[in-house]
Design an enzyme around this catalytic site. Structure first.
Site, mmCIF file in Angstrom:
data_model
loop_
_atom_site.group_PDB
_atom_site.id
_atom_site.type_symbol
_atom_site.label_atom_id
_atom_site.label_comp_id
_atom_site.label_asym_id
_atom_site.label_seq_id
_atom_site.Cartn_x
_atom_site.Cartn_y
_atom_site.Cartn_z
ATOM 1 C CE1 TYR A 24 4.638 -2.581 -3.511
ATOM 2 C CE2 TYR A 24 5.909 -0.672 -2.789
ATOM 3 C CZ TYR A 24 5.754 -2.038 -2.902
ATOM 4 O OH TYR A 24 6.726 -2.885 -2.402
ATOM 5 C CD GLN A 27 -3.797 -3.629 4.113
ATOM 6 O OE1 GLN A 27 -3.481 -4.729 3.664
ATOM 7 N NE2 GLN A 27 -3.821 -3.385 5.399
ATOM 8 C CG HIS A 112 -13.385 -1.619 2.707
ATOM 9 N ND1 HIS A 112 -14.331 -2.270 3.486
ATOM 10 C CD2 HIS A 112 -13.678 -0.299 2.811
ATOM 11 C CE1 HIS A 112 -15.139 -1.368 4.029
ATOM 12 N NE2 HIS A 112 -14.763 -0.174 3.637
ATOM 13 C CG ASP A 195 -13.991 -2.061 7.736
ATOM 14 O OD1 ASP A 195 -13.131 -2.627 8.423
ATOM 15 O OD2 ASP A 195 -13.757 -1.038 7.070
ATOM 16 C CD GLU A 199 -14.061 2.361 8.867
ATOM 17 O OE1 GLU A 199 -13.107 1.569 8.939
ATOM 18 O OE2 GLU A 199 -14.462 2.815 7.784
ATOM 19 C CD GLU A 231 -4.718 9.317 35.124
ATOM 20 O OE1 GLU A 231 -5.406 8.288 34.938
ATOM 21 O OE2 GLU A 231 -3.732 9.346 35.873
HETATM 22 P P1 NAI Z 1 -3.300 4.217 0.748
HETATM 23 O O1 NAI Z 1 -3.897 5.463 1.268
HETATM 24 O O2 NAI Z 1 -2.048 3.738 1.375
HETATM 25 O O3 NAI Z 1 -3.132 4.469 -0.820
HETATM 26 C C1 NAI Z 1 -2.734 3.482 -1.758
HETATM 27 C C2 NAI Z 1 -2.031 4.093 -2.969
HETATM 28 O O4 NAI Z 1 -2.975 4.555 -3.906
HETATM 29 C C3 NAI Z 1 -1.140 5.290 -2.705
HETATM 30 O O5 NAI Z 1 0.151 4.838 -2.362
HETATM 31 C C4 NAI Z 1 -1.139 6.048 -4.010
HETATM 32 O O6 NAI Z 1 0.023 5.780 -4.781
HETATM 33 C C5 NAI Z 1 -2.350 5.514 -4.736
HETATM 34 N N1 NAI Z 1 -3.314 6.587 -5.041
HETATM 35 C C6 NAI Z 1 -3.770 7.510 -4.188
HETATM 36 N N2 NAI Z 1 -4.655 8.332 -4.808
HETATM 37 C C7 NAI Z 1 -4.749 7.911 -6.070
HETATM 38 C C8 NAI Z 1 -5.484 8.342 -7.201
HETATM 39 N N3 NAI Z 1 -6.296 9.398 -7.142
HETATM 40 N N4 NAI Z 1 -5.344 7.653 -8.341
HETATM 41 C C9 NAI Z 1 -4.504 6.618 -8.427
HETATM 42 N N5 NAI Z 1 -3.770 6.176 -7.382
HETATM 43 C C10 NAI Z 1 -3.890 6.805 -6.221
HETATM 44 O O7 NAI Z 1 -4.422 3.055 0.819
HETATM 45 P P2 NAI Z 1 -4.605 1.914 1.924
HETATM 46 O O8 NAI Z 1 -4.868 2.503 3.260
HETATM 47 O O9 NAI Z 1 -3.526 0.896 1.756
HETATM 48 O O10 NAI Z 1 -6.008 1.268 1.462
HETATM 49 C C11 NAI Z 1 -6.113 0.478 0.285
HETATM 50 C C12 NAI Z 1 -7.307 -0.437 0.401
HETATM 51 O O11 NAI Z 1 -7.104 -1.378 1.472
HETATM 52 C C13 NAI Z 1 -8.616 0.262 0.706
HETATM 53 O O12 NAI Z 1 -9.634 -0.414 -0.008
HETATM 54 C C14 NAI Z 1 -8.800 0.057 2.201
HETATM 55 O O13 NAI Z 1 -10.145 0.076 2.621
HETATM 56 C C15 NAI Z 1 -8.216 -1.344 2.364
HETATM 57 N N6 NAI Z 1 -7.752 -1.658 3.720
HETATM 58 C C16 NAI Z 1 -6.832 -0.828 4.330
HETATM 59 C C17 NAI Z 1 -6.333 -1.135 5.590
HETATM 60 C C18 NAI Z 1 -5.228 -0.307 6.193
HETATM 61 O O14 NAI Z 1 -4.662 -0.753 7.201
HETATM 62 N N7 NAI Z 1 -4.860 0.862 5.662
HETATM 63 C C19 NAI Z 1 -6.823 -2.328 6.328
HETATM 64 C C20 NAI Z 1 -7.717 -3.171 5.558
HETATM 65 C C21 NAI Z 1 -8.180 -2.812 4.313
HETATM 66 MG MG MG Z 2 -11.630 -2.063 9.591
#
Ligand code: NAI
Ligand code: MG
Length: 332
Positions: A24, A27, A112, A195, A199, A231
């Site tokens: 949670y 995303q 992803h 992707d 990046e 700038e």
């Molecule tokens: P996030 O960095 O927000 O982490 C999601 C959650 O995972 C955290 O809230 C935490 O509770 C949990 N977590 C963290 N480490 C953990 C662990 N070791 N074991 C169990 N739970 C753990 O992730 P985010 O950025 O939302 O990315 C999630 C997915 O969405 C990835 O696959 C990413 O590539 C994809 N994605 C992300 C985008 C973005 O805008 N951040 C855009 C499009 C895709």
């Molecule tokens: Mg991307």
């Protein structure tokens, strides 16, 4: 490419199904809230503690009114297991807590394709393996949904165990508002490689280095850092907004003739065609798995290089002056 809209997707493919959003975070929270608002049954899989301290995401999911379970329990209760953890944790968490619950007819979903493409996760043959991904950061996604629209998205099917994988993926896109804007169908490989390429070469790697060198050259020559910040960083957003709204020619039509001539005069000396050779090399390392291997090894070693770079950036003058400037010019 075909663009899928509202009439191409049917949310009733999710009727009677439970979606477990695993993680949670950025995303996870946005996608879970949107799907729930569209009438989908969503539960959350999270860990109560992360590295021995309270996990704020667990608490937040509860406060947002979701049923929150540990990851294994959520996966066992779900028909669709949607993994939205940081990519480097998908493999180990899948093996430890999710794999045994991926029984026939379920769907494994992600935003992803990294872990499916690089085989960190190898799901059984009788489950659906799908991807639904917003082409926007989570904050934009939720904002657009609440405004009655949605951000554009992608979907992909790596494995069709039930014969309905595509309809389920499209239903999820619709539940998150993506089909209001439009959704493209792609493969897991296309999404993952493009992707990572974007990046590494343009969006994050590339742009950040350009900003940094621009700032350093000006300030090392004695120009005031505050002005250099405006700038090469502040104004970059304004230019990118113009390109986003009107295209490159549209942006050129708005800037001065002097700026446009300067763009043609100097741009190709700074970013010359040899950049393309290095971009091709980067694409090769992405496609042959070399980059993924390096990143996963770094993640497993506790991210020493990444943490070192982060610490270095915190000390860079553009970050220090930037923080001051942003606080001075923000709306009071
Ligand atoms: P996030 O960095 O927000 O982490 C999601 C959650 O995972 C955290 O809230 C935490 O509770 C949990 N977590 C963290 N480490 C953990 C662990 N070791 N074991 C169990 N739970 C753990 O992730 P985010 O950025 O939302 O990315 C999630 C997915 O969405 C990835 O696959 C990413 O590539 C994809 N994605 C992300 C985008 C973005 O805008 N951040 C855009 C499009 C895709
Ligand atoms: Mg991307």
């Amino acid at each position: 490419m075909k663009i899928y809209h509202e009439s191409d997707a049917d949310i009733s493919f999710l009727k009677g199904k439970t979606v477990a959003v695993i993680g949670y975070g950025s995303q996870g929270s946005a996608q879970a809230l949107c799907m729930r608002d569209s009438g989908v049954k969503v539960i959350i899989g999270e860990t109560e503690k992360l590295e021995n301290s309270e996990n704020p995401s667990w608490k937040r999911a509860k406060e947002d009114g979701f049923e929150v379970y540990n990851i294994g329990d959520a996966a066992s209760k779900a028909d669709i297991v949607h993994i939205l953890l940081p990519d480097e944790f998908h493999g180990p968490v899948y093996k430890a807590e999710i794999e045994k619950h991926m029984t026939k007819g379920k769907a494994l979903c992600c935003s992803h394709g990294f872990n499916i493409v690089y085989k960190e996760i190898v799901p059984p043959a009788d489950v659906d393996v799908i991807m639904v991904a917003p082409k926007a950061p989570a904050t934009e996604e939720r904002k657009a949904y609440l405004a009655g629209f949605g951000v554009p998205g992608l979907f992909a099917v790596a494995q069709d165990g039930t014969g309905k994988a595509e309809q389920v993926a499209l239903a999820m896109c619709k539940a998150m508002g993506f089909t209001r804007a439009g959704v493209l169908k792609c493969t897991f490989e296309q999404e993952t490689y493009e992707d990572l390429f974007g990046e590494q070469n343009v969006l994050c790697g590339g742009t950040v280095d350009l900003i940094k060198y621009g700032f350093e050259v000006l300030t090392e020559a004695g120009y005031p850092p505050e002005m250099a910040y405006f700038e090469v960083l502040h104004e970059l957003k304004l230019i990118v907004d113009l390109v986003f709204e009107r295209g490159i020619q549209g942006m050129n039509a708005v800037i001065s003739n002097t700026a446009e001539f300067g763009e043609y005069y100097n741009g190709p000396k700074i970013i010359d065609p040899s950049v393309k050779d290095r971009m091709r090399e980067s694409l090769k390392l992405i496609e042959n798995g070399e980059f993924a291997k390096t990143w996963l090894a770094e993640a497993r070693a506790g991210k020493p290089n990444l943490l070192k770079k982060r610490a270095d950036w915190a000390k860079h003058p553009i970050e220090i002056v930037g923080k001051e400037i942003r606080s001075l010019f923000e709306k009071k």
